[in-house]
Design a protein around this motif. Sequence first.
Motif, PDB file in Angstrom:
ATOM      1  N   LEU A   1       0.834  -1.194   0.000  1.00  0.00           N
ATOM      2  CA  LEU A   1       0.000   0.000   0.000  1.00  0.00           C
ATOM      3  C   LEU A   1       0.873   1.250   0.000  1.00  0.00           C
ATOM      4  N   LYS A   2       0.423   2.260  -0.716  1.00  0.00           N
ATOM      5  CA  LYS A   2       1.109   3.545  -0.720  1.00  0.00           C
ATOM      6  C   LYS A   2       0.067   4.647  -0.539  1.00  0.00           C
ATOM      7  N   PRO A   3       0.031   5.323   0.609  1.00  0.00           N
ATOM      8  CA  PRO A   3       0.839   5.097   1.806  1.00  0.00           C
ATOM      9  C   PRO A   3       0.375   3.849   2.560  1.00  0.00           C
ATOM     10  N   PRO A   4       1.251   3.260   3.375  1.00  0.00           N
ATOM     11  CA  PRO A   4       0.877   2.048   4.112  1.00  0.00           C
ATOM     12  C   PRO A   4      -0.008   2.369   5.309  1.00  0.00           C
TER      13      PRO A   4
ATOM     14  N   GLY B   1     -13.674   6.790   3.981  1.00  0.00           N
ATOM     15  CA  GLY B   1     -13.586   8.010   3.196  1.00  0.00           C
ATOM     16  C   GLY B   1     -12.172   8.357   2.772  1.00  0.00           C
ATOM     17  N   GLY B   2     -11.191   7.606   3.271  1.00  0.00           N
ATOM     18  CA  GLY B   2      -9.799   7.860   2.939  1.00  0.00           C
ATOM     19  C   GLY B   2      -9.417   7.265   1.594  1.00  0.00           C
ATOM     20  N   SER B   3      -8.156   7.420   1.244  1.00  0.00           N
ATOM     21  CA  SER B   3      -7.684   6.910  -0.051  1.00  0.00           C
ATOM     22  C   SER B   3      -6.324   6.261   0.109  1.00  0.00           C
ATOM     23  N   THR B   4      -6.010   5.370  -0.789  1.00  0.00           N
ATOM     24  CA  THR B   4      -4.715   4.700  -0.816  1.00  0.00           C
ATOM     25  C   THR B   4      -4.507   4.129  -2.219  1.00  0.00           C
ATOM     26  N   THR B   5      -3.333   3.570  -2.446  1.00  0.00           N
ATOM     27  CA  THR B   5      -3.017   2.964  -3.738  1.00  0.00           C
ATOM     28  C   THR B   5      -2.424   1.584  -3.517  1.00  0.00           C
ATOM     29  N   ILE B   6      -2.970   0.577  -4.179  1.00  0.00           N
ATOM     30  CA  ILE B   6      -2.386  -0.766  -4.159  1.00  0.00           C
ATOM     31  C   ILE B   6      -1.371  -0.836  -5.289  1.00  0.00           C
ATOM     32  N   CYS B   7      -0.124  -1.137  -4.941  1.00  0.00           N
ATOM     33  CA  CYS B   7       0.960  -1.180  -5.924  1.00  0.00           C
ATOM     34  C   CYS B   7       1.427  -2.620  -6.126  1.00  0.00           C
ATOM     35  N   CYS B   8       1.550  -3.028  -7.375  1.00  0.00           N
ATOM     36  CA  CYS B   8       2.141  -4.317  -7.735  1.00  0.00           C
ATOM     37  C   CYS B   8       3.458  -4.012  -8.447  1.00  0.00           C
ATOM     38  N   SER B   9       4.543  -4.627  -7.988  1.00  0.00           N
ATOM     39  CA  SER B   9       5.861  -4.267  -8.508  1.00  0.00           C
ATOM     40  C   SER B   9       6.684  -5.510  -8.810  1.00  0.00           C
ATOM     41  N   CYS B  10       7.528  -5.433  -9.849  1.00  0.00           N
ATOM     42  CA  CYS B  10       8.443  -6.522 -10.177  1.00  0.00           C
ATOM     43  C   CYS B  10       9.581  -5.981 -11.031  1.00  0.00           C
ATOM     44  N   GLN B  11      10.662  -6.745 -11.131  1.00  0.00           N
ATOM     45  CA  GLN B  11      11.771  -6.395 -12.011  1.00  0.00           C
ATOM     46  C   GLN B  11      11.490  -6.992 -13.388  1.00  0.00           C
ATOM     47  N   CYS B  12      10.569  -6.376 -14.103  1.00  0.00           N
ATOM     48  CA  CYS B  12      10.191  -6.865 -15.429  1.00  0.00           C
ATOM     49  C   CYS B  12       9.774  -5.673 -16.281  1.00  0.00           C
ATOM     50  N   ASP B  13       9.907  -5.808 -17.593  1.00  0.00           N
ATOM     51  CA  ASP B  13       9.620  -4.684 -18.477  1.00  0.00           C
ATOM     52  C   ASP B  13       8.524  -4.988 -19.504  1.00  0.00           C
TER      53      ASP B  13
ATOM     54  N   ALA C   1       2.546  -1.456 -11.424  1.00  0.00           N
ATOM     55  CA  ALA C   1       1.159  -1.184 -11.792  1.00  0.00           C
ATOM     56  C   ALA C   1       0.428  -0.751 -10.524  1.00  0.00           C
ATOM     57  N   GLU C   2      -0.498   0.207 -10.651  1.00  0.00           N
ATOM     58  CA  GLU C   2      -1.146   0.770  -9.476  1.00  0.00           C
ATOM     59  C   GLU C   2      -2.665   0.758  -9.619  1.00  0.00           C
ATOM     60  N   PHE C   3      -3.338   0.530  -8.489  1.00  0.00           N
ATOM     61  CA  PHE C   3      -4.793   0.552  -8.432  1.00  0.00           C
ATOM     62  C   PHE C   3      -5.194   1.448  -7.266  1.00  0.00           C
ATOM     63  N   SER C   4      -5.914   2.504  -7.545  1.00  0.00           N
ATOM     64  CA  SER C   4      -6.263   3.495  -6.519  1.00  0.00           C
ATOM     65  C   SER C   4      -7.603   3.183  -5.863  1.00  0.00           C
ATOM     66  N   ILE C   5      -7.648   3.384  -4.548  1.00  0.00           N
ATOM     67  CA  ILE C   5      -8.890   3.297  -3.781  1.00  0.00           C
ATOM     68  C   ILE C   5      -9.172   4.692  -3.230  1.00  0.00           C
ATOM     69  N   SER C   6     -10.317   5.249  -3.546  1.00  0.00           N
ATOM     70  CA  SER C   6     -10.704   6.554  -3.020  1.00  0.00           C
ATOM     71  C   SER C   6     -12.050   6.439  -2.332  1.00  0.00           C
ATOM     72  N   ASN C   7     -12.283   7.343  -1.356  1.00  0.00           N
ATOM     73  CA  ASN C   7     -13.529   7.309  -0.579  1.00  0.00           C
ATOM     74  C   ASN C   7     -13.792   5.891  -0.063  1.00  0.00           C
ATOM     75  N   ALA C   8     -12.805   5.344   0.649  1.00  0.00           N
ATOM     76  CA  ALA C   8     -12.815   3.935   1.067  1.00  0.00           C
ATOM     77  C   ALA C   8     -13.997   3.608   1.979  1.00  0.00           C
ATOM     78  N   THR C   9     -14.554   2.404   1.781  1.00  0.00           N
ATOM     79  CA  THR C   9     -15.594   1.858   2.648  1.00  0.00           C
ATOM     80  C   THR C   9     -15.183   0.442   3.040  1.00  0.00           C
TER      81      THR C   9
ATOM     82  N   GLN D   1     -10.858   1.261   8.939  1.00  0.00           N
ATOM     83  CA  GLN D   1     -11.312   1.401  10.323  1.00  0.00           C
ATOM     84  C   GLN D   1     -11.382   2.872  10.719  1.00  0.00           C
ATOM     85  N   GLU D   2     -12.294   3.174  11.642  1.00  0.00           N
ATOM     86  CA  GLU D   2     -12.349   4.514  12.223  1.00  0.00           C
ATOM     87  C   GLU D   2     -11.109   4.732  13.098  1.00  0.00           C
ATOM     88  N   PHE D   3     -10.637   5.978  13.166  1.00  0.00           N
ATOM     89  CA  PHE D   3      -9.508   6.331  14.012  1.00  0.00           C
ATOM     90  C   PHE D   3     -10.024   6.954  15.311  1.00  0.00           C
ATOM     91  N   HIS D   4      -9.647   6.360  16.454  1.00  0.00           N
ATOM     92  CA  HIS D   4     -10.096   6.846  17.759  1.00  0.00           C
ATOM     93  C   HIS D   4      -8.939   7.285  18.650  1.00  0.00           C
TER      94      HIS D   4
END
Length: 248
Positions: free
Chosen positions: A39-42, A48-60, A83-91, A120-123
Motif C-alpha cells: 500500500l502507498k501510503p501504508p 472516506g480515505g484513499s490509498t493505492t495498491i501497488c504491484c511491482s516486479c523487475q520486469c519490463d 502497476a497501481e490501483f487506486s482506492i478513493s472514498n474507502a468503505t 477502520q475509524e480512528f479513535h
Amino acid sequence: MEGAKRGMMLPVTHVLVFGAWLAAQSEATPSSPTISIFLKPPGVIPPGGSTTICCSCQCDSGNFVLYKNGYQLLTLELHGSRAEFSISNATQKDAGPYSCHYLDGGIVLSRSETLDVMVQEFHLPKPVLSVLPGQEVAAGAHVAFYCTIAHSSASCFLYLEGQNKAELFSKEQGDFNLSHVHKSNGGRYSCQCYTKGASFKWSAVSKTLDLVVKDYTWNNVVRLVLGFAVLVLLGMMVAEAAHRPGPS
C-alpha cells in the motif's frame, strides 16, 4: 566384461555437447520474477480515505491481474516496473485480502503474497515517529525508531513504504532497533498505533520520516585513488626535474 564397459561409456565429445546443451537450456528458461504488493501510503485506512495498491516486479513487459478474495478484479498495465490501483472514498467494501498475478503472453509466471487492506475509524491520537541518531546515517550504524503516542496501553507498528510487512515496536521500550543498517534499510517510514479490547481501536498514521543510509566505502576508495594519482604525478615531476641538465 571389459567390452560391456566400453559400450556403456560415452565419447568425451558427446558428454561435452550434452553439457553445453544443458547450460543453454538453463539460460533459455527464464526464472519466475519476484513480485511484491504493498500500500502507498501504508497502514489502516479511515472510512472516506484513499490509498493505492501497488504491484511491482523487475520486469519490463507483461501485465498484472489484481485479485481480491480469490476473485479477479481487473488487469493492470505496467508503468515502468509497477502497476497501481487506486482506492478513493474507502468503505468496508474495499477491505479484504488482495494479491497480484504477473502474466506475460497470457501465462501466469508469478504470484504475490497476500495484502490485507483494513478500513477502520480512528479513535486514538496521532503518534509521532522519530529516529536516533538521525535521519542520515552511515552504512553499518545502529538505528533506533521511536513511535510516541499519548496513550499508555497502545501498541504500534512501523511501516516502510514499499514493504508489505509491518514491524511491531517493542512494548517494553517503545522502540524498534536496526543493527548494521545497509542501503536497503533506507526509505520512507511511518508508524501507526492500536489498542486491543472488545474491538481494535486505531490511530491515524504518523507523519513520514525519510531514512538515508550512506555508504562511504566507495567515496573512500575514490579519495585513495585520487591521492595515489597525485603522489605518482608529483613523483614524476620530481624525477623529471632531477634529470634535467643544470645551467651551464
